[in-house]
Design an enzyme around this catalytic site. Structure first.
Site, PDB file in Angstrom:
ATOM      1  N   GLU A  73       0.832  -1.194   0.000  1.00 33.24           N
ATOM      2  CA  GLU A  73       0.000   0.000   0.000  1.00 33.24           C
ATOM      3  C   GLU A  73       0.873   1.253   0.000  1.00 33.24           C
ATOM      4  O   GLU A  73       1.864   1.344   0.735  1.00 33.24           O
ATOM      5  CB  GLU A  73      -0.910   0.007   1.230  1.00 33.24           C
ATOM      6  CG  GLU A  73      -1.842   1.217   1.283  1.00 33.24           C
ATOM      7  CD  GLU A  73      -2.833   1.121   2.410  1.00 33.24           C
ATOM      8  OE1 GLU A  73      -3.655   0.177   2.388  1.00 33.24           O
ATOM      9  OE2 GLU A  73      -2.782   1.964   3.330  1.00 33.24           O
TER      10      GLU A  73
ATOM     11  N   THR B  25      -3.877   4.968  -1.334  1.00 32.78           N
ATOM     12  CA  THR B  25      -4.878   5.439  -0.378  1.00 32.78           C
ATOM     13  C   THR B  25      -5.574   6.713  -0.852  1.00 32.78           C
ATOM     14  O   THR B  25      -5.173   7.354  -1.826  1.00 32.78           O
ATOM     15  CB  THR B  25      -4.243   5.695   0.997  1.00 32.78           C
ATOM     16  OG1 THR B  25      -3.265   6.741   0.867  1.00 32.78           O
ATOM     17  CG2 THR B  25      -3.586   4.440   1.539  1.00 32.78           C
TER      18      THR B  25
ATOM     19  N   HIS C 298      -8.094   3.148  -3.677  1.00 38.44           N
ATOM     20  CA  HIS C 298      -8.995   3.343  -2.543  1.00 38.44           C
ATOM     21  C   HIS C 298     -10.104   4.309  -2.943  1.00 38.44           C
ATOM     22  O   HIS C 298      -9.866   5.288  -3.657  1.00 38.44           O
ATOM     23  CB  HIS C 298      -8.237   3.924  -1.352  1.00 38.44           C
ATOM     24  CG  HIS C 298      -7.338   2.947  -0.672  1.00 38.44           C
ATOM     25  ND1 HIS C 298      -7.175   2.912   0.692  1.00 38.44           N
ATOM     26  CD2 HIS C 298      -6.553   1.959  -1.158  1.00 38.44           C
ATOM     27  CE1 HIS C 298      -6.322   1.953   1.015  1.00 38.44           C
ATOM     28  NE2 HIS C 298      -5.937   1.366  -0.104  1.00 38.44           N
TER      29      HIS C 298
ATOM     30  N   ARG D 289     -15.552   3.144   4.012  1.00 39.61           N
ATOM     31  CA  ARG D 289     -16.424   4.228   4.440  1.00 39.61           C
ATOM     32  C   ARG D 289     -15.665   5.539   4.429  1.00 39.61           C
ATOM     33  O   ARG D 289     -16.139   6.564   3.955  1.00 39.61           O
ATOM     34  CB  ARG D 289     -16.969   3.953   5.851  1.00 39.61           C
ATOM     35  CG  ARG D 289     -18.040   4.944   6.291  1.00 39.61           C
ATOM     36  CD  ARG D 289     -18.152   5.026   7.805  1.00 39.61           C
ATOM     37  NE  ARG D 289     -16.987   5.673   8.404  1.00 39.61           N
ATOM     38  CZ  ARG D 289     -16.843   5.888   9.702  1.00 39.61           C
ATOM     39  NH1 ARG D 289     -17.782   5.454  10.538  1.00 39.61           N
ATOM     40  NH2 ARG D 289     -15.767   6.486  10.188  1.00 39.61           N
TER      41      ARG D 289
ATOM     42  N   TYR E 108     -11.222  -5.094  11.006  1.00 39.40           N
ATOM     43  CA  TYR E 108     -10.596  -4.528  12.206  1.00 39.40           C
ATOM     44  C   TYR E 108     -10.497  -5.583  13.308  1.00 39.40           C
ATOM     45  O   TYR E 108     -11.450  -5.797  14.059  1.00 39.40           O
ATOM     46  CB  TYR E 108     -11.407  -3.315  12.688  1.00 39.40           C
ATOM     47  CG  TYR E 108     -11.462  -2.230  11.640  1.00 39.40           C
ATOM     48  CD1 TYR E 108     -10.475  -1.248  11.587  1.00 39.40           C
ATOM     49  CD2 TYR E 108     -12.464  -2.223  10.666  1.00 39.40           C
ATOM     50  CE1 TYR E 108     -10.498  -0.277  10.597  1.00 39.40           C
ATOM     51  CE2 TYR E 108     -12.489  -1.259   9.671  1.00 39.40           C
ATOM     52  CZ  TYR E 108     -11.506  -0.285   9.638  1.00 39.40           C
ATOM     53  OH  TYR E 108     -11.533   0.664   8.654  1.00 39.40           O
TER      54      TYR E 108
ATOM     55  N   ASP F 146     -19.193  -4.891  14.862  1.00 34.82           N
ATOM     56  CA  ASP F 146     -18.135  -4.707  13.872  1.00 34.82           C
ATOM     57  C   ASP F 146     -18.084  -5.885  12.899  1.00 34.82           C
ATOM     58  O   ASP F 146     -17.925  -5.706  11.680  1.00 34.82           O
ATOM     59  CB  ASP F 146     -16.797  -4.549  14.588  1.00 34.82           C
ATOM     60  CG  ASP F 146     -15.778  -3.791  13.754  1.00 34.82           C
ATOM     61  OD1 ASP F 146     -16.141  -2.735  13.188  1.00 34.82           O
ATOM     62  OD2 ASP F 146     -14.629  -4.239  13.674  1.00 34.82           O
TER      63      ASP F 146
ATOM     64  N   ASN G 224     -20.910  -5.750  10.474  1.00 34.60           N
ATOM     65  CA  ASN G 224     -20.640  -4.781   9.419  1.00 34.60           C
ATOM     66  C   ASN G 224     -19.728  -5.387   8.358  1.00 34.60           C
ATOM     67  O   ASN G 224     -19.937  -5.204   7.145  1.00 34.60           O
ATOM     68  CB  ASN G 224     -20.002  -3.523  10.006  1.00 34.60           C
ATOM     69  CG  ASN G 224     -19.845  -2.423   8.983  1.00 34.60           C
ATOM     70  OD1 ASN G 224     -20.786  -2.090   8.252  1.00 34.60           O
ATOM     71  ND2 ASN G 224     -18.659  -1.859   8.886  1.00 34.60           N
TER      72      ASN G 224
ATOM     73  N   GLN H 295      -6.776  -3.936   9.484  1.00 31.47           N
ATOM     74  CA  GLN H 295      -5.974  -2.901  10.125  1.00 31.47           C
ATOM     75  C   GLN H 295      -4.725  -3.573  10.678  1.00 31.47           C
ATOM     76  O   GLN H 295      -4.721  -4.781  10.958  1.00 31.47           O
ATOM     77  CB  GLN H 295      -6.793  -2.276  11.248  1.00 31.47           C
ATOM     78  CG  GLN H 295      -6.109  -1.185  12.028  1.00 31.47           C
ATOM     79  CD  GLN H 295      -5.784   0.013  11.160  1.00 31.47           C
ATOM     80  OE1 GLN H 295      -4.702   0.042  10.558  1.00 31.47           O
ATOM     81  NE2 GLN H 295      -6.693   0.962  11.063  1.00 31.47           N
TER      82      GLN H 295
END
Length: 305
Positions: A24, A55, A84, A114, A154, A167, A170, A185
């Site tokens: 990344e 990103t 992204h 998001r 996450y 979480d 989601n 993450q």
């Protein structure tokens, strides 16, 4: 899940050569940063990453630079480029237009997020006429083109989630909407990932979950980022990097060894894909990949020579 290493094993042993890596980057702000970014891409390209991602700043602040960087990667390199894309401060029509531009530029992979609010410390609010969340964004992208879509996960719970169960729900909504994989993450202990992977499986999430690896370039910066995203920094890490603030070369040696050992333990637990947050610096990620047995491909070695 705990990984117990054999004390009689060799001091160091390559993994079996069956791993995939991805990297990344963030879009450069200056000409000097752009030169550093392209040096990093050229350094890591021979390792044959399955994709590199770029990103997208909070509030869409780097939208144009992200697009230009991704389009250039797609145009000038053999690497699959992933862009992204976030829901922040844009209508559905505006986001769809950006996605269509990516498709026209040859970009086939989107990391759908998001996104963070443009003002730090404020609560995310879906813009009027915008996508409400990442799951809605994934569904919208699916309607446009057959993109490959990655989403975020996450292991230690997103700071905005009321609890871990919410979480995971989601994440499942994002996968059910059509995402191909989740990239986590960063975290610093293998059990953090293994516990999360087991919970995701129990929640019915069967998509690939790729661990995100953050090599420590600056321990103070890692502490700051970790506090913002709810990542635990073990006490032993502070002891490990103590006294290395003014010794960048020594710090990089420690950081590469630490991240490679984390990856080796993840590998022992069945992980075969790794995503590295490079911060646009190649050497640490290259060293970690080298320690894991990832070498330039034959064709790439010839080009690099």
């Amino acid at each position: 899940m705990s990984i117990v290493l054999d004390p009689q094993a060799p001091l160091f042993a390559d993994v079996a050569g069956d791993i995939d890596v991805s990297f990344e980057f963030f879009p450069p702000k200056t000409e000097k940063m752009e030169a550093t970014l392209w040096e990093s891409i050229q350094t890591l390209s021979p390792l044959g990453p399955r994709f590199v991602s770029v990103t997208y700043g909070a509030g869409g602040t780097t939208r144009e630079r992200t697009h230009n960087t991704v389009a250039r990667i797609a145009r000038e390199t053999p690497i699959a480029a992933a862009a992204h894309l976030t829901c922040v401060e844009a209508t559905r029509e505006e986001i769809d237009a950006v996605a269509n531009e990516y498709w026209a530029a040859g970009v086939r992979h989107i990391v759908a997020l998001r996104g963070d609010p443009p003002t730090a410390g404020t609560k995310f609010q879906s813009p009027v006429g915008g996508y409400q969340n990442a799951a809605a964004l994934v569904a919208g992208l699916r309607r446009l083109h057959p993109f490959e879509i990655s989403v975020a996960a996450y292991p230690e719970c997103h700071p905005d989630s009321p609890d871990a169960a919410h979480d995971l729900d989601n994440l499942k909504r994002k996968i059910d909407a059509g995402a191909n994989r989740a990239i986590t993450q960063f975290f610093f202990e293998p059990d953090t990932f293994f516990r999360f992977r087991d919970k995701a499986a129990k929640a019915g999430i069967d998509a690939e979950i790729v661990p995100g690896i953050m090599p420590v370039m600056s321990f103070a910066a890692v502490q700051k980022m970790s506090a913002m995203c709810g990542t635990d920094v073990p006490a032993w890490m502070a002891r490990l990097f103590e006294g290395l603030d003014d010794r960048p070369a020594a710090r990089q040696l420690v950081a590469a060894t630490l991240a490679a050992e984390l990856c080796r333990k993840l590998y022992a637990g069945g992980v075969r894909q790794f995503h590295f947050y490079t911060l646009n610096r190649a050497e640490l990620s290259y060293a970690i990949c080298h320690l894991l047995g990832v070498r330039p491909t034959g064709a790439a070695r010839v080009v690099a020579a």
